[in-house]
Design a protein around this motif. Structure first.
Motif, PDB file in Angstrom:
ATOM      1  N   SER A  94       0.843  -1.208   0.000  1.00  0.00           N
ATOM      2  CA  SER A  94       0.000   0.000   0.000  1.00  0.00           C
ATOM      3  C   SER A  94       0.869   1.245   0.000  1.00  0.00           C
ATOM      4  CB  SER A  94      -0.957   0.008   1.199  1.00  0.00           C
ATOM      5  OG  SER A  94      -1.918  -0.996   1.093  1.00  0.00           O
ATOM      6  N   ALA A  95       1.860   1.255  -0.867  1.00  0.00           N
ATOM      7  CA  ALA A  95       2.858   2.323  -0.875  1.00  0.00           C
ATOM      8  C   ALA A  95       2.313   3.665  -1.328  1.00  0.00           C
ATOM      9  CB  ALA A  95       4.042   1.919  -1.752  1.00  0.00           C
ATOM     10  N   ALA A  96       1.121   3.679  -1.920  1.00  0.00           N
ATOM     11  CA  ALA A  96       0.512   4.951  -2.307  1.00  0.00           C
ATOM     12  C   ALA A  96      -0.497   5.425  -1.280  1.00  0.00           C
ATOM     13  CB  ALA A  96      -0.174   4.817  -3.674  1.00  0.00           C
ATOM     14  N   GLY A  97      -0.631   4.694  -0.171  1.00  0.00           N
ATOM     15  CA  GLY A  97      -1.533   5.104   0.895  1.00  0.00           C
ATOM     16  C   GLY A  97      -0.888   6.144   1.792  1.00  0.00           C
ATOM     17  N   GLY A  98      -1.650   6.622   2.766  1.00  0.00           N
ATOM     18  CA  GLY A  98      -1.137   7.658   3.651  1.00  0.00           C
ATOM     19  C   GLY A  98       0.120   7.236   4.373  1.00  0.00           C
ATOM     20  N   MET A  99       0.109   6.057   4.986  1.00  0.00           N
ATOM     21  CA  MET A  99       1.294   5.560   5.671  1.00  0.00           C
ATOM     22  C   MET A  99       2.352   5.086   4.697  1.00  0.00           C
ATOM     23  SD  MET A  99       0.076   3.503   9.089  1.00  0.00           S
ATOM     24  CE  MET A  99       1.806   3.183   9.491  1.00  0.00           C
ATOM     25  N   GLY A 100       1.936   4.356   3.678  1.00  0.00           N
ATOM     26  CA  GLY A 100       2.884   3.774   2.738  1.00  0.00           C
ATOM     27  C   GLY A 100       3.753   4.800   2.049  1.00  0.00           C
ATOM     28  N   ALA A 101       3.168   5.945   1.698  1.00  0.00           N
ATOM     29  CA  ALA A 101       3.941   6.992   1.037  1.00  0.00           C
ATOM     30  C   ALA A 101       5.037   7.515   1.955  1.00  0.00           C
ATOM     31  CB  ALA A 101       3.021   8.131   0.608  1.00  0.00           C
ATOM     32  N   LEU A 102       4.715   7.693   3.227  1.00  0.00           N
ATOM     33  CA  LEU A 102       5.710   8.186   4.181  1.00  0.00           C
ATOM     34  C   LEU A 102       6.791   7.150   4.444  1.00  0.00           C
ATOM     35  CD1 LEU A 102       3.327   9.937   6.742  1.00  0.00           C
ATOM     36  CD2 LEU A 102       4.726  11.031   4.971  1.00  0.00           C
ATOM     37  N   LEU A 103       6.411   5.883   4.556  1.00  0.00           N
ATOM     38  CA  LEU A 103       7.395   4.824   4.774  1.00  0.00           C
ATOM     39  C   LEU A 103       8.337   4.685   3.579  1.00  0.00           C
ATOM     40  CD1 LEU A 103       4.986   2.252   6.411  1.00  0.00           C
ATOM     41  CD2 LEU A 103       6.986   3.288   7.533  1.00  0.00           C
ATOM     42  N   THR A 104       7.796   4.825   2.380  1.00  0.00           N
ATOM     43  CA  THR A 104       8.624   4.770   1.169  1.00  0.00           C
ATOM     44  C   THR A 104       9.660   5.887   1.180  1.00  0.00           C
ATOM     45  OG1 THR A 104       6.836   3.764  -0.120  1.00  0.00           O
ATOM     46  CG2 THR A 104       8.569   4.896  -1.354  1.00  0.00           C
ATOM     47  N   GLN A 105       9.218   7.098   1.504  1.00  0.00           N
ATOM     48  CA  GLN A 105      10.147   8.235   1.547  1.00  0.00           C
ATOM     49  C   GLN A 105      11.211   8.049   2.624  1.00  0.00           C
ATOM     50  OE1 GLN A 105       8.120  12.204   1.338  1.00  0.00           O
ATOM     51  NE2 GLN A 105       6.290  10.949   1.094  1.00  0.00           N
ATOM     52  N   TYR A 106      10.801   7.552   3.774  1.00  0.00           N
ATOM     53  CA  TYR A 106      11.761   7.381   4.859  1.00  0.00           C
ATOM     54  C   TYR A 106      12.834   6.354   4.488  1.00  0.00           C
ATOM     55  CZ  TYR A 106      13.785   6.536   9.441  1.00  0.00           C
ATOM     56  OH  TYR A 106      14.665   6.415  10.486  1.00  0.00           O
ATOM     57  N   ALA A 107      12.410   5.232   3.910  1.00  0.00           N
ATOM     58  CA  ALA A 107      13.381   4.195   3.530  1.00  0.00           C
ATOM     59  C   ALA A 107      14.370   4.725   2.496  1.00  0.00           C
ATOM     60  CB  ALA A 107      12.644   2.967   3.000  1.00  0.00           C
ATOM     61  N   LYS A 108      13.889   5.515   1.542  1.00  0.00           N
ATOM     62  CA  LYS A 108      14.806   6.117   0.564  1.00  0.00           C
ATOM     63  C   LYS A 108      15.748   7.111   1.243  1.00  0.00           C
ATOM     64  CE  LYS A 108      15.547   5.685  -2.945  1.00  0.00           C
ATOM     65  NZ  LYS A 108      16.556   4.738  -3.526  1.00  0.00           N
ATOM     66  N   HIS A 109      15.242   7.851   2.201  1.00  0.00           N
ATOM     67  CA  HIS A 109      16.085   8.799   2.930  1.00  0.00           C
ATOM     68  C   HIS A 109      17.227   8.084   3.649  1.00  0.00           C
ATOM     69  CE1 HIS A 109      17.119  12.446   5.122  1.00  0.00           C
ATOM     70  NE2 HIS A 109      17.088  11.759   6.248  1.00  0.00           N
ATOM     71  N   GLN A 110      16.961   6.830   4.066  1.00  0.00           N
ATOM     72  CA  GLN A 110      17.990   6.033   4.734  1.00  0.00           C
ATOM     73  C   GLN A 110      18.957   5.382   3.739  1.00  0.00           C
ATOM     74  OE1 GLN A 110      17.176   7.541   7.740  1.00  0.00           O
ATOM     75  NE2 GLN A 110      18.141   5.676   8.487  1.00  0.00           N
ATOM     76  N   GLY A 111      18.692   5.556   2.449  1.00  0.00           N
ATOM     77  CA  GLY A 111      19.577   5.035   1.421  1.00  0.00           C
ATOM     78  C   GLY A 111      19.279   3.626   0.963  1.00  0.00           C
ATOM     79  N   ALA A 112      18.182   3.037   1.422  1.00  0.00           N
ATOM     80  CA  ALA A 112      17.850   1.657   1.075  1.00  0.00           C
ATOM     81  C   ALA A 112      17.299   1.554  -0.341  1.00  0.00           C
ATOM     82  CB  ALA A 112      16.833   1.100   2.066  1.00  0.00           C
ATOM     83  N   ARG A 113      17.315   0.340  -0.863  1.00  0.00           N
ATOM     84  CA  ARG A 113      16.611   0.038  -2.106  1.00  0.00           C
ATOM     85  C   ARG A 113      15.155  -0.223  -1.739  1.00  0.00           C
ATOM     86  NH1 ARG A 113      19.027  -4.704  -5.605  1.00  0.00           N
ATOM     87  NH2 ARG A 113      18.327  -5.963  -3.834  1.00  0.00           N
ATOM     88  N   VAL A 114      14.234   0.474  -2.392  1.00  0.00           N
ATOM     89  CA  VAL A 114      12.838   0.432  -1.971  1.00  0.00           C
ATOM     90  C   VAL A 114      11.956  -0.095  -3.097  1.00  0.00           C
ATOM     91  CG1 VAL A 114      10.873   1.768  -1.119  1.00  0.00           C
ATOM     92  CG2 VAL A 114      13.197   2.368  -0.408  1.00  0.00           C
TER      93      VAL A 114
END
Length: 359
Positions: free
Chosen positions: A151-171
């Motif tokens: 659910s990466a386009a949902g309210g939580m999913g969008a924020l989790l996706t951004q956070y993981a990228k901010h940490q440098g991970a492959r998402v």
């Protein structure tokens, strides 16, 4: 003032836009001129007449909604005067009343809105953002890790996706339909897959290997979760919140706090759903407890008690990260008068990001 009221439990059409008396702030309270009101799956569940966890059904008629942002325009007795005229956001807790032009809240619960945020963005962070901070507490996401967000386009999913990228991970972001997967790519995901297609997991394997995922953020649960579990690497972590917490009943896996598990939707306030999209089916995991243990999978449910104890701390952290631009909430706005349409869209997965009503 105008407000949305519910006179009888049932479908979204039961939400009516009416003129009602202005609320009066009591001692230690403020009245807020609402510029944005958050809509939650819990609101739709309660509207339908289904109780959620320890949160009882409201007495009718009721004004739904528990997340607002706006300007403090009146003070109750004893309320500090510095709040007057301030831009604030607040989670109303157990008391509804957010779907309105005016809302009353305790001054002790108010959070100032960072200058960089709109009211709609602030209201997304006060509840949904806070829950994301709870999910992320204690995580160890590294640049060498692969993260899968359902659910990466949902309210939580969008924020989790951004956070993981901010940490440098492959998402890897999974969402339903071409429009939502396009949104996931815009959020920075390295791979966006459409989980309405039967081959979505095969696409991930083709790109990154048989079991490439180190961190699974799982809000929907159900069949999506069962499929995603097959992608987890040895020693990985399954973060279960929202509908997915039902999977933790009898499915095994190594929980960090044995003997405790999140009830479906227990996200910081009793009954709050976490994913921002419709929850999945309550189906058991495809793997036995023994299989999960052999693979070293740690299951991390989101504990409602922890969320309540650290409520203000998590709210502040969420708003600060958004104010700094680390997280930018997606919002899907509807006019306040169209609250019924907002509920229908949310229930049918027709929204992207956090649903917000604008008076």
């Amino acid at each position: 003032m105008h407000a949305v009221r519910l006179h009888a439990f049932g479908p979204a059409e039961n939400l009516t836009y009416e003129e009602v008396p202005d609320p009066l702030p009591g001692p230690g309270q403020v009245r807020i001129a609402v510029r944005a009101a958050g809509v939650h799956l819990l609101d739709a569940t309660l509207r339908a007449g289904v109780g959620q966890g320890p949160l009882p059904l409201p007495e009718l008629p009721t004004i739904p909604g528990r997340e607002v942002a706006g300007t403090v325009e009146a003070l109750g007795e004893g309320t500090p005067e510095h709040w007057l005229g301030q831009q604030v956001t607040v989670h109303l807790g157990r008391a509804p009343g957010g779907y309105a032009e005016l809302a009353v809240a305790d001054a002790t619960a108010l959070q100032p809105v960072p200058e960089a945020l709109s009211a709609a963005q602030a209201v997304a962070m006060i509840g949904t953002g806070r829950t994301v901070m709870g999910v992320l507490r204690g995580t160890d996401i590294r640049a060498e890790h692969t993260v899968l967000v359902l659910s990466a386009a949902g309210g939580m999913g969008a924020l989790l996706t951004q956070y993981a990228k901010h940490q440098g991970a492959r998402v890897i972001g999974a969402a339903g339909g071409p429009a939502k997967t396009a949104t996931v790519r815009e959020l920075g995901a390295d791979l966006a897959v459409d989980y309405s297609r039967p081959d979505w997991a095969d696409r991930i394997r083709a790109a990154y290997g048989e079991r490439p995922v180190h961190h699974l953020f799982d809000g929907p649960g159900g069949t999506l979760s069962r499929t995603a579990l097959g992608l987890l690497a040895h020693g990985s972590t399954h973060y279960a919140y929202g509908g997915s917490s039902s999977l933790l009943s009898g499915t095994g896996g190594r929980q960090e706090e044995p003997g405790q598990r999140a009830q479906a939707g227990q996200q910081g306030e009793p009954g709050q759903q976490g994913s921002g999209e419709a929850p999945g089916e309550d189906l058991p995991s495809a793997e036995s407890a023994e299989e999960k243990a052999a693979r070293g999978i740690t299951v991390r449910p989101l504990e409602g008690g922890f969320m309540l104890e650290h409520k203000r701390e998590l709210e502040t952290e969420a708003l600060e990260l958004a104010g700094k631009g680390v997280l930018t909430p997606l919002v899907h706005t509807f006019p306040l008068a169209e609250a019924g349409a907002a509920h229908r869209a949310l229930e049918t997965r027709g929204t992207t990001g956090k649903v917000v009503l604008v008076p």
